[in-house]
Write a protein that holds these residues in place. Structure first.
Motif, PDB file in Angstrom:
ATOM      1  N   ASN A 147       0.818  -1.224   0.000  1.00 42.54           N
ATOM      2  CA  ASN A 147       0.000   0.000   0.000  1.00 42.54           C
ATOM      3  C   ASN A 147       0.854   1.278   0.000  1.00 42.54           C
ATOM      4  N   ALA A 148       2.112   1.168   0.418  1.00 34.66           N
ATOM      5  CA  ALA A 148       2.964   2.363   0.588  1.00 34.66           C
ATOM      6  C   ALA A 148       3.395   2.916  -0.768  1.00 34.66           C
ATOM      7  N   ARG A 149       3.129   4.211  -0.993  1.00 32.66           N
ATOM      8  CA  ARG A 149       3.570   4.865  -2.238  1.00 32.66           C
ATOM      9  C   ARG A 149       4.413   6.109  -1.956  1.00 32.66           C
ATOM     10  N   PHE A 150       4.250   6.676  -0.771  1.00 22.67           N
ATOM     11  CA  PHE A 150       4.964   7.908  -0.417  1.00 22.67           C
ATOM     12  C   PHE A 150       5.579   7.766   0.970  1.00 22.67           C
ATOM     13  N   VAL A 151       6.602   8.596   1.222  1.00 28.01           N
ATOM     14  CA  VAL A 151       7.187   8.672   2.558  1.00 28.01           C
ATOM     15  C   VAL A 151       7.049  10.114   3.032  1.00 28.01           C
ATOM     16  N   LYS A 152       6.448  10.252   4.204  1.00 29.69           N
ATOM     17  CA  LYS A 152       6.262  11.583   4.790  1.00 29.69           C
ATOM     18  C   LYS A 152       7.262  11.740   5.941  1.00 29.69           C
ATOM     19  N   PHE A 153       7.870  12.923   6.026  1.00 34.33           N
ATOM     20  CA  PHE A 153       8.850  13.205   7.090  1.00 34.33           C
ATOM     21  C   PHE A 153       8.350  14.405   7.889  1.00 34.33           C
ATOM     22  N   VAL A 154       8.461  14.325   9.197  1.00 35.01           N
ATOM     23  CA  VAL A 154       7.996  15.421  10.045  1.00 35.01           C
ATOM     24  C   VAL A 154       9.122  15.835  10.992  1.00 35.01           C
ATOM     25  N   SER A 155       9.338  17.160  11.100  1.00 31.76           N
ATOM     26  CA  SER A 155      10.337  17.705  12.034  1.00 31.76           C
ATOM     27  C   SER A 155       9.734  17.833  13.424  1.00 31.76           C
ATOM     28  N   VAL A 156      10.603  17.982  14.376  1.00 37.06           N
ATOM     29  CA  VAL A 156      10.175  18.161  15.761  1.00 37.06           C
ATOM     30  C   VAL A 156       9.310  19.426  15.892  1.00 37.06           C
ATOM     31  N   HIS A 157       8.297  19.337  16.751  1.00 38.95           N
ATOM     32  CA  HIS A 157       7.405  20.477  16.971  1.00 38.95           C
ATOM     33  C   HIS A 157       7.405  20.801  18.453  1.00 38.95           C
ATOM     34  N   ASP A 158       7.983  21.930  18.804  1.00 35.09           N
ATOM     35  CA  ASP A 158       8.070  22.298  20.207  1.00 35.09           C
ATOM     36  C   ASP A 158       8.279  23.815  20.304  1.00 35.09           C
ATOM     37  N   PRO A 159       7.165  24.567  20.260  1.00 34.67           N
ATOM     38  CA  PRO A 159       7.293  26.034  20.260  1.00 34.67           C
ATOM     39  C   PRO A 159       8.053  26.569  21.472  1.00 34.67           C
TER      40      PRO A 159
END
Ligand code: MTE
Length: 298
Positions: A147-159
């Motif tokens: 099912n995997a077609r894309f890879v999503k990357f997320v940076s750290v979130h800490d205001p």
């Protein structure tokens, strides 16, 4: 692109940029730098003979909007990044999801040294000696499902730590994405260091993406989540402006609101040089984009 196995130069041997440069000169004189593609499956990889950008420039001319849009301020502001302890979640459409500690990751996947160009859509470029883990190794271990077609990357979130995240300059957290084929390409790296030293905070410690044939904004810093999924992820810069696209392959024919992308200034040099299709990596990556069209592939 120049890739050497870790055994070729042990990062711990490198104490200073001067030592690194001297060793590089030695290797060039000995003809060893012509061995581009060592440990690399694409035989067309060309030797990268361009001068390295200095440690000072790489670490004091930074884009890291979580802190500031002032490139010269980032190095100082990012001292509070705290890259340890740090965990990365590998999740979504994978048979083996896991949350892994960065030091465990470094033990499991030995870093390689790679020298490659970084081209920012603002018109500047650098040549950077990274240490890093091929993203393909990490993804193979996670076993993407069909099912995997894309890879999503997320940076750290800490205001609390990231001053810039208290403002709505961008849609936080910083998010990027690749197709699975791009993510599995041998040039795609998760950088953990540069010049043989641990990755400085301002460059995206402890783990940042490097996709050398794409504009620099794809190289997301300080990653906490890698998610395999079916849908193309919504990414930060295309949300901010129509000047930016999901693919963002370096293309000298492109001319967006920012103006022409045909030339670039190598940091440390005075004159401009021509920008090359796919940032000079066309022979390695063009097959990923049959019928490549500047508009279709933004
Ligand atoms: N990653 C995050 N999380 N936040 C950012 O603001 N800037 C991007 C990219 N990765 C950015 C990011 C842009 S625009 C560029 S050009 C490169 O990081 C710059 O990397 P460098 O500072 O190591 O040269």
């Amino acid at each position: 692109m120049l890739i050497r196995r870790p055994a070729a130069i042990c990062p711990s041997e490198i104490t200073a940029e001067a030592v690194y440069m001297a060793r590089r000169r030695f290797l060039r004189q000995a003809g060893l730098l012509g061995m581009a593609g060592v440990g690399f499956s694409h035989s067309q990889a060309e030797p990268l003979t361009e001068a390295l950008t200095s440690w000072d420039d790489i670490t004091h001319y930074n884009n890291f909007y979580e802190y500031s849009s002032d490139k010269h301020a980032v190095a100082t502001l990012a001292q509070n990044l705290a890259p340890r302890p740090w965990t990365i979640s590998i999740e979504g459409d994978v048979a083996q999801p896991r949350v892994i500690d960065i030091d465990q990751l470094l033990r499991q996947f030995p870093a390689q040294q790679r020298i490659c160009r970084l081209r920012c859509i603002e018109g500047w470029s650098m040549v950077i000696p990274w240490d890093g883990i091929p993203l393909s190794a990490l993804l193979a271990a996670a076993q993407p499902t069909t099912n995997a077609r894309f890879v999503k990357f997320v940076s750290v979130h800490d205001p609390a730590r990231f001053y810039g995240q208290r403002r709505s300059t961008l849609a936080w957290p910083y998010t990027e994405g690749l197709t699975l084929a791009e993510a599995m390409h041998p040039l795609t790296l998760l950088a953990t260091g540069l010049y043989g030293k641990p990755l400085p905070n301002q460059n995206g410690a402890p783990l940042r993406l490097v996709v050398p044939w794409k504009y620099g904004f794809k190289s997301i810093k300080s990653i906490v989540t890698i998610r395999l999924q079916h849908e193309q992820p919504q990414t930060t810069w295309p949300l901010a402006s129509a000047d930016y696209g999901f693919f963002a392959n370096v293309d000298p024919r492109a001319s967006y609101g920012r103006g022409s992308q045909s030339r670039e200034t190598r940091i440390g040099e005075l004159h401009k040089r021509p920008t090359r299709p796919f940032n000079g990596y066309a022979s390695e990556v063009a097959h990923l984009y049959p019928g490549h069209d500047v508009d279709a592939y933004r």
